[in-house]
Write a protein that holds these residues in place. Structure first.
Motif, mmCIF file in Angstrom:
data_model
loop_
_atom_site.group_PDB
_atom_site.id
_atom_site.type_symbol
_atom_site.label_atom_id
_atom_site.label_comp_id
_atom_site.label_asym_id
_atom_site.label_seq_id
_atom_site.Cartn_x
_atom_site.Cartn_y
_atom_site.Cartn_z
ATOM 1 N N LEU A 1 0.826 -1.216 0.000
ATOM 2 C CA LEU A 1 0.000 0.000 0.000
ATOM 3 C C LEU A 1 0.854 1.258 0.000
ATOM 4 O O LEU A 1 0.476 2.262 -0.615
ATOM 5 N N LEU A 2 1.989 1.217 0.679
ATOM 6 C CA LEU A 2 2.878 2.378 0.662
ATOM 7 C C LEU A 2 3.397 2.624 -0.753
ATOM 8 O O LEU A 2 3.448 3.769 -1.222
ATOM 9 N N VAL A 3 3.755 1.545 -1.453
ATOM 10 C CA VAL A 3 4.244 1.680 -2.827
ATOM 11 C C VAL A 3 3.129 2.157 -3.751
ATOM 12 O O VAL A 3 3.327 3.031 -4.597
ATOM 13 N N ILE B 1 4.135 -6.869 -7.811
ATOM 14 C CA ILE B 1 3.361 -6.242 -8.890
ATOM 15 C C ILE B 1 3.309 -4.730 -8.700
ATOM 16 O O ILE B 1 3.451 -3.953 -9.659
ATOM 17 N N ALA B 2 3.099 -4.297 -7.458
ATOM 18 C CA ALA B 2 3.056 -2.862 -7.183
ATOM 19 C C ALA B 2 4.397 -2.206 -7.518
ATOM 20 O O ALA B 2 4.445 -1.115 -8.105
ATOM 21 N N LEU B 3 5.479 -2.872 -7.162
ATOM 22 C CA LEU B 3 6.813 -2.348 -7.470
ATOM 23 C C LEU B 3 7.065 -2.329 -8.977
ATOM 24 O O LEU B 3 7.691 -1.395 -9.498
ATOM 25 N N ASP C 1 -1.083 -13.595 -13.042
ATOM 26 C CA ASP C 1 0.349 -13.300 -13.081
ATOM 27 C C ASP C 1 0.913 -13.542 -14.481
ATOM 28 O O ASP C 1 1.724 -12.747 -14.985
ATOM 29 N N ALA C 2 0.488 -14.639 -15.100
ATOM 30 C CA ALA C 2 0.985 -14.968 -16.440
ATOM 31 C C ALA C 2 0.572 -13.904 -17.454
ATOM 32 O O ALA C 2 1.368 -13.509 -18.321
ATOM 33 N N PHE C 3 -0.663 -13.421 -17.337
ATOM 34 C CA PHE C 3 -1.144 -12.369 -18.238
ATOM 35 C C PHE C 3 -0.291 -11.109 -18.098
ATOM 36 O O PHE C 3 0.113 -10.494 -19.094
ATOM 37 N N LEU C 4 -0.002 -10.732 -16.853
ATOM 38 C CA LEU C 4 0.820 -9.552 -16.606
ATOM 39 C C LEU C 4 2.221 -9.728 -17.179
ATOM 40 O O LEU C 4 2.763 -8.819 -17.832
ATOM 41 N N ILE C 5 2.813 -10.896 -16.953
ATOM 42 C CA ILE C 5 4.176 -11.146 -17.425
ATOM 43 C C ILE C 5 4.234 -11.163 -18.952
ATOM 44 O O ILE C 5 5.163 -10.620 -19.561
ATOM 45 N N PRO D 1 -3.714 0.369 -12.934
ATOM 46 C CA PRO D 1 -3.654 -1.031 -13.391
ATOM 47 C C PRO D 1 -3.448 -2.002 -12.235
ATOM 48 O O PRO D 1 -3.971 -3.117 -12.267
ATOM 49 N N PHE D 2 -2.696 -1.598 -11.229
ATOM 50 C CA PHE D 2 -2.503 -2.472 -10.075
ATOM 51 C C PHE D 2 -3.818 -2.674 -9.337
ATOM 52 O O PHE D 2 -4.169 -3.796 -8.953
ATOM 53 N N PHE D 3 -4.580 -1.611 -9.151
ATOM 54 C CA PHE D 3 -5.861 -1.699 -8.468
ATOM 55 C C PHE D 3 -6.802 -2.634 -9.231
ATOM 56 O O PHE D 3 -7.460 -3.497 -8.639
ATOM 57 N N ARG D 4 -6.843 -2.486 -10.539
ATOM 58 C CA ARG D 4 -7.726 -3.331 -11.346
ATOM 59 C C ARG D 4 -7.305 -4.797 -11.260
ATOM 60 O O ARG D 4 -8.152 -5.700 -11.210
ATOM 61 N N LEU D 5 -6.006 -5.036 -11.237
ATOM 62 C CA LEU D 5 -5.521 -6.405 -11.130
ATOM 63 C C LEU D 5 -5.935 -7.028 -9.797
ATOM 64 O O LEU D 5 -6.357 -8.192 -9.747
ATOM 65 N N VAL D 6 -5.823 -6.265 -8.720
ATOM 66 C CA VAL D 6 -6.214 -6.776 -7.403
ATOM 67 C C VAL D 6 -7.704 -7.084 -7.372
ATOM 68 O O VAL D 6 -8.132 -8.098 -6.800
ATOM 69 N N VAL D 7 -8.513 -6.238 -7.990
ATOM 70 C CA VAL D 7 -9.956 -6.475 -8.044
ATOM 71 C C VAL D 7 -10.258 -7.782 -8.769
ATOM 72 O O VAL D 7 -11.113 -8.571 -8.347
ATOM 73 N N VAL D 8 -9.553 -8.039 -9.856
ATOM 74 C CA VAL D 8 -9.742 -9.286 -10.604
ATOM 75 C C VAL D 8 -9.387 -10.494 -9.733
ATOM 76 O O VAL D 8 -10.138 -11.485 -9.662
#
Length: 499
Positions: A91-93, A138-140, A174-178, A278-285
């Motif tokens: 969350l800090l990142v 992912i956030a980093l 994770d695979a989709f992101l990579i 994009p990170f927020f959307r990924l977490v929601v998924v």
């Protein structure tokens, strides 16, 4: 880094001080017994082996610094503390705000199910540590666009699969992101190969067990089925969602977060700024995937599987708190943050109050049961393990009766693992036989047990009964003469009252 260390230290202190240091029942006791005896196999299938947790438990046990039961539970404490620290750092990142990170991580730290997993022998805390580690990577990555974060992400997910198949639910994400990231890199082939290789390396503790079983049995299909589902294929593949399950799910969520987390999570979903992230959307998924899986996973202890949902909700709540911090000029936002901190700090008080209220009125007595030496209300409504002495109390009573040998009959198979803990740690003789009695009172088993009892009586050894209900031994033994000692029973006369 300072926030991660601080969150880890505080949560570790809380979990260690509130941990159950003794032997345990049910799956926790089974896991303790497997780790102590070095029994990697699991009777209910490969999916329940959890090799990463198994080997970590063996490593801590090998240190010899603690009693076996506490040493194994310490793995849960450490992993859970890492999960809280990872969430705070994520969350800090992602938000650049310290207060939201502190509030959200504290809320998860004291949530009922997460706290319970952290202070008992469970593989779930390790699931949380690795999952939140993935979120941090992912956030980093989104902040720095460093491919090293993707390499670590692949490794963590592979290790997660080695620990528990829950981790495989987010492997496609994770695979989709990579894959998307590889398309934007010049050395895309090298990056792709490296991430796949690291993921495979992470899964090796489990893959090698699967391959070994295939080679030993020659049953490829059966081994794959066991590795994916164990004995729970129908529950894993269940597609039904009943009204009762939905109501219970809402109740579980409310009990874990009797504070402002639900409101903060809603705020995050309504905030346009966060929805663009994009990170927020990924977490929601990922959260949606966990919700769908857990809510139709129809097992008796379904509530124990909600912890990744709670972790995801805490993460979303952190974004909601961040939105409020950005509007601190508003009196309502300042008041909401103060109320949030107060309600989170009072969450443990809520558990104590709820337990006292329900138990004083005898509500839900069918749910909590009447097992020997156990206060069922405390077990179900209070998350922390400190004070859960029922397994140790039962062991002490049984040990006093069979210190020189004997026979132990138990009507509840899941509390048997606490009893077997005594044999695994040489607290009772190895020739003490522990038998689980069938619920159906099959005639063949009764005859076999009678023969064993005759042998023990001729040898002058005691026969102990551990009932499912401490006040009402089952029908299978109702015709035998028993004398109650505490919450266990000793055979006091010939079978059937014959002279």
């Amino acid at each position: 880094m300072h926030l991660w260390v601080g969150a880890f230290a505080v949560s570790l202190l809380v979990y260690v001080l509130s941990a159950d240091r003794g032997p345990q029942w049910q799956d926790s006791g089974w896991q303790q017994w497997r780790i102590i005896t070095g029994t990697l196999e699991h009777a209910r299938g490969l999916a329940l082996v959890h090799p990463l947790h198994f080997y970590l438990g063996r490593a801590v046990l090998w240190s010899g610094l603690f009693t076996p039961s506490f040493a194994i539970t310490l793995v849960s404490c450490l992993a859970a503390a890492v999960g809280i620290a990872n969430l705070a750092a994520t969350l800090l990142v992602a938000t650049g705000r310290v207060i939201p990170a502190i509030l959200a991580s504290m809320a998860l730290m004291v949530s009922h199910t997460y706290w319970g997993h952290a202070t008992h022998t469970e593989s779930y805390s390790l699931v949380a540590a690795l999952l939140t580690g993935e979120w941090l990577c992912i956030a980093l990555f989104f902040k720095h666009r460093s491919v090293r974060c993707l390499l670590l992400l692949a490794m963590l997910n592979g290790l997660g699969v080695s620990n528990h198949l829950l981790a495989a639910l987010v492997t496609p994400v994770d695979a989709f992101l990579i894959i998307r990231a590889c398309r934007q890199e010049k050395k895309r082939l090298l990056l792709g190969v490296a991430t796949v290789a690291l993921w495979v390396v992470g899964t090796l503790p489990y893959v090698l067990i699967i391959v070994g079983r295939m080679v030993a049995t020659g049953d490829v299909g059966g081994t794959i089925h066991s590795a994916l589902f164990g004995e729970y294929a129908s529950q894993v593949l269940n597609a039904k969602l009943g009204v009762r399950t939905l109501i219970l799910s809402v109740g579980f969520f409310a009990y874990n977060f009797p504070n402002t987390v639900p409101i903060a999570g809603l705020i995050s979903l309504l905030c346009r700024k966060h929805r663009k992230s994009p990170f927020f959307r990924l977490v929601v998924v990922e959260l949606a995937i966990f919700v769908v899986f857990v809510m139709r996973y129809s097992i008796v202890d379904q509530y124990t599987y909600f912890f990744p949902v709670y972790a995801g909700c805490a993460l979303l709540a952190g974004f909601g708190y961040a939105a409020c911090v950005e509007m601190l000029s508003s009196c309502r936002c300042r008041a909401f943050l103060v109320i949030s901190m107060c309600t989170i700090l009072l969450t443990p008080v809520t558990y104590v109050a709820a337990c006292s209220f329900v138990s004083s009125r005898g509500m839900l007595s069918g749910l909590v049961g009447n097992k020997p030496y156990r206060n069922g209300y405390r077990t179900f409504f209070i998350p922390w393990g400190a004070g859960d002495t029922y397994a140790g109390d039962l062991n002490a009573a049984v040990r006093a009766s069979v210190a020189d040998g004997g026979l132990v009959l138990t009507e509840d198979g899941m509390l048997t693992w606490g009893l077997r803990y005594m044999q695994a740690t040489s607290q009772i003789p190895g020739d003490v036989e522990i038998i689980i009695m069938s619920r159906s009172c099959e005639e063949q088993q009764i005859m076999e047990i009678q023969a064993k009892i005759d042998d023990r009586l001729r040898a002058g050894e005691p026969v102990v009964l551990v009932p499912r209900d401490r006040d009402r031994p089952g029908d299978c033994v109702s015709s035998w003469q028993w004398e109650r000692h505490g919450d266990i029973y000793l055979l006091s006369g010939p079978i059937g009252g014959e002279q």
